[in-house]
Scaffold this motif. Structure first.
Motif, PDB file in Angstrom:
ATOM      1  N   LYS A 212       3.302  -0.959  15.393  1.00  0.00           N
ATOM      2  CA  LYS A 212       4.739  -0.681  15.350  1.00  0.00           C
ATOM      3  C   LYS A 212       5.534  -1.781  16.032  1.00  0.00           C
ATOM      4  O   LYS A 212       6.626  -2.136  15.606  1.00  0.00           O
ATOM      5  CB  LYS A 212       5.026   0.670  16.010  1.00  0.00           C
ATOM      6  CG  LYS A 212       4.699   1.872  15.132  1.00  0.00           C
ATOM      7  CD  LYS A 212       5.120   3.152  15.811  1.00  0.00           C
ATOM      8  CE  LYS A 212       4.882   4.360  14.911  1.00  0.00           C
ATOM      9  NZ  LYS A 212       5.278   5.615  15.570  1.00  0.00           N
TER      10      LYS A 212
ATOM     11  N   THR B 108       8.607  -5.156  11.810  1.00  0.00           N
ATOM     12  CA  THR B 108       9.948  -4.580  11.746  1.00  0.00           C
ATOM     13  C   THR B 108       9.944  -3.401  10.770  1.00  0.00           C
ATOM     14  O   THR B 108       9.003  -3.218   9.992  1.00  0.00           O
ATOM     15  CB  THR B 108      10.966  -5.624  11.264  1.00  0.00           C
ATOM     16  OG1 THR B 108      10.674  -5.958   9.902  1.00  0.00           O
ATOM     17  CG2 THR B 108      10.901  -6.887  12.128  1.00  0.00           C
ATOM     18  N   SER B 109      11.014  -2.619  10.779  1.00  0.00           N
ATOM     19  CA  SER B 109      11.102  -1.476   9.874  1.00  0.00           C
ATOM     20  C   SER B 109      11.078  -1.929   8.417  1.00  0.00           C
ATOM     21  O   SER B 109      10.482  -1.275   7.555  1.00  0.00           O
ATOM     22  CB  SER B 109      12.375  -0.669  10.154  1.00  0.00           C
ATOM     23  OG  SER B 109      13.523  -1.480   9.999  1.00  0.00           O
ATOM     24  N   ARG B 110      11.699  -3.070   8.105  1.00  0.00           N
ATOM     25  CA  ARG B 110      11.689  -3.575   6.734  1.00  0.00           C
ATOM     26  C   ARG B 110      10.291  -4.046   6.346  1.00  0.00           C
ATOM     27  O   ARG B 110       9.838  -3.822   5.220  1.00  0.00           O
ATOM     28  CB  ARG B 110      12.694  -4.723   6.591  1.00  0.00           C
ATOM     29  CG  ARG B 110      12.709  -5.362   5.208  1.00  0.00           C
ATOM     30  CD  ARG B 110      13.047  -4.355   4.113  1.00  0.00           C
ATOM     31  NE  ARG B 110      14.466  -4.109   4.020  1.00  0.00           N
ATOM     32  CZ  ARG B 110      15.032  -3.333   3.119  1.00  0.00           C
ATOM     33  NH1 ARG B 110      14.273  -2.691   2.238  1.00  0.00           N
ATOM     34  NH2 ARG B 110      16.327  -3.146   3.098  1.00  0.00           N
TER      35      ARG B 110
ATOM     36  N   ILE C 180       7.513  -2.864   7.509  1.00  0.00           N
ATOM     37  CA  ILE C 180       6.731  -1.643   7.311  1.00  0.00           C
ATOM     38  C   ILE C 180       7.004  -1.057   5.934  1.00  0.00           C
ATOM     39  O   ILE C 180       6.087  -0.628   5.226  1.00  0.00           O
ATOM     40  CB  ILE C 180       7.041  -0.616   8.424  1.00  0.00           C
ATOM     41  CG1 ILE C 180       6.427  -1.087   9.752  1.00  0.00           C
ATOM     42  CG2 ILE C 180       6.500   0.770   8.060  1.00  0.00           C
ATOM     43  CD1 ILE C 180       6.815  -0.235  10.937  1.00  0.00           C
ATOM     44  N   ALA C 181       8.270  -1.064   5.515  1.00  0.00           N
ATOM     45  CA  ALA C 181       8.628  -0.550   4.188  1.00  0.00           C
ATOM     46  C   ALA C 181       7.960  -1.377   3.094  1.00  0.00           C
ATOM     47  O   ALA C 181       7.451  -0.837   2.099  1.00  0.00           O
ATOM     48  CB  ALA C 181      10.144  -0.564   4.016  1.00  0.00           C
TER      49      ALA C 181
ATOM     50  N   HIS D 111      -0.914   3.319   9.364  1.00  0.00           N
ATOM     51  CA  HIS D 111       0.204   3.820   8.569  1.00  0.00           C
ATOM     52  C   HIS D 111      -0.305   4.342   7.237  1.00  0.00           C
ATOM     53  O   HIS D 111      -0.049   3.731   6.189  1.00  0.00           O
ATOM     54  CB  HIS D 111       1.251   2.735   8.328  1.00  0.00           C
ATOM     55  CG  HIS D 111       1.978   2.322   9.563  1.00  0.00           C
ATOM     56  ND1 HIS D 111       1.426   1.469  10.497  1.00  0.00           N
ATOM     57  CD2 HIS D 111       3.199   2.675  10.023  1.00  0.00           C
ATOM     58  CE1 HIS D 111       2.310   1.290  11.472  1.00  0.00           C
ATOM     59  NE2 HIS D 111       3.365   2.003  11.213  1.00  0.00           N
TER      60      HIS D 111
ATOM     61  N   ALA E 107       5.784   7.444   8.060  1.00  0.00           N
ATOM     62  CA  ALA E 107       6.894   6.498   8.243  1.00  0.00           C
ATOM     63  C   ALA E 107       6.492   5.380   9.191  1.00  0.00           C
ATOM     64  O   ALA E 107       5.630   5.552  10.019  1.00  0.00           O
ATOM     65  CB  ALA E 107       8.100   7.231   8.787  1.00  0.00           C
TER      66      ALA E 107
END
Length: 253
Positions: free
Chosen positions: A187, A191-193, A195-196, A248, A253
């Motif tokens: 994590k 970054t969140s992007r 991970i997406a 993940h 998420a």
């Protein structure tokens, strides 16, 4: 999450199937029903849209049925026990010209194994068969098993530690099974992007499809994947996906 080996064996009869309306490709499994159960293959059909799993007892049975198939074959998964017993048949299958497969290129050829010793024995027997694109561990959780299959279905490769020393000379672009990484570490690294993006890579989407889904340019997706590979200290997107899925799994998420 249950493992593959925890699922009770039920036969999937290759001669009595009906493709769903959404099915567009076959995923062929060759081996005994105790290795590829009906329950497990139905999970694959439910989770990987457009793919119809089908089991044959032997390579010969599959080759005899090939001319009657009305959809492309995307992957052929061979049980390691079948490979050990008939390595020459594996070579015969690998040598089939792509023209034998209607309307497509030759499918990915994958070896399914239950133990490291079994995988190593088969890898030593068929290390001269470059058409083999990787090894599928059957003693993993359903999520990881499906993630590896998605990689094979999208043309990726995967060589776990159990066989790396044996295949290193013939699989120069093989995905290396990642060193376990803590959830918090992953994590913090991504970054969140990113991970997406990795969720979609694990789902088998190509860069163009990921770009359309996330509403960014294909160049941006490529850049994200480059950064991810660097951060996770791996050599390619397949290895990055395998490291990512450990912390993940699909749906998280």
């Amino acid at each position: 999450m249950p493992s593959i080996e925890a699922v009770a064996p039920l036969a999937l009869d290759a001669s009595k199937f009906q493709a769903s309306e959404t099915a567009s490709d076959f995923a062929i499994f060759i081996g005994p029903q105790k290795s590829f159960t009906q329950t497990v293959l139905r999970i694959l059909e439910d989770e990987i849209e457009g793919t119809l799993p089908l089991r044959h007892n032997s390579i010969g049975d599959f080759l005899n049925a090939l001319g009657q198939m009305n959809m492309p074959v995307r992957v052929v998964v061979l049980d390691a026990g079948v490979c050990e017993a008939m390595p020459d048949e594996v070579r015969r299958l690998a040598a089939i010209d792509a023209a034998e497969f209607p309307g497509q290129q030759a499918p990915s050829l994958v070896i399914a194994y239950w133990s490291a010793a079994e995988a190593q024995a088969v890898a030593a027997q068929i290390k001269d068969v470059p058409e083999v694109q990787g090894f599928l561990p059957m003693n993993q959780s359903i999520d990881i098993w499906l993630a590896v299959l998605r990689l094979f279905l999208s043309g990726g490769t995967h060589y776990p530690r159990a066989v790396q020393a044996t295949v290193v000379d013939t699989a120069t672009d093989a995905a290396v099974e990642p060193t376990p990484v803590g959830e918090e570490d992953c994590k913090e690294l991504l970054t969140s992007r990113e991970i997406a993006v990795m969720h979609e890579v694990v789902n088998g989407l190509q860069n163009k499809q990921i770009a359309a889904k996330l509403k960014v340019s294909e160049h941006t997706v490529k850049l994200h994947i480059h950064h991810i590979i660097t951060k996770l200290k791996v050599s390619n997107r397949t290895a990055a996906a395998m490291k990512f899925v450990e912390t993940h799994p699909p749906g998280k998420a």
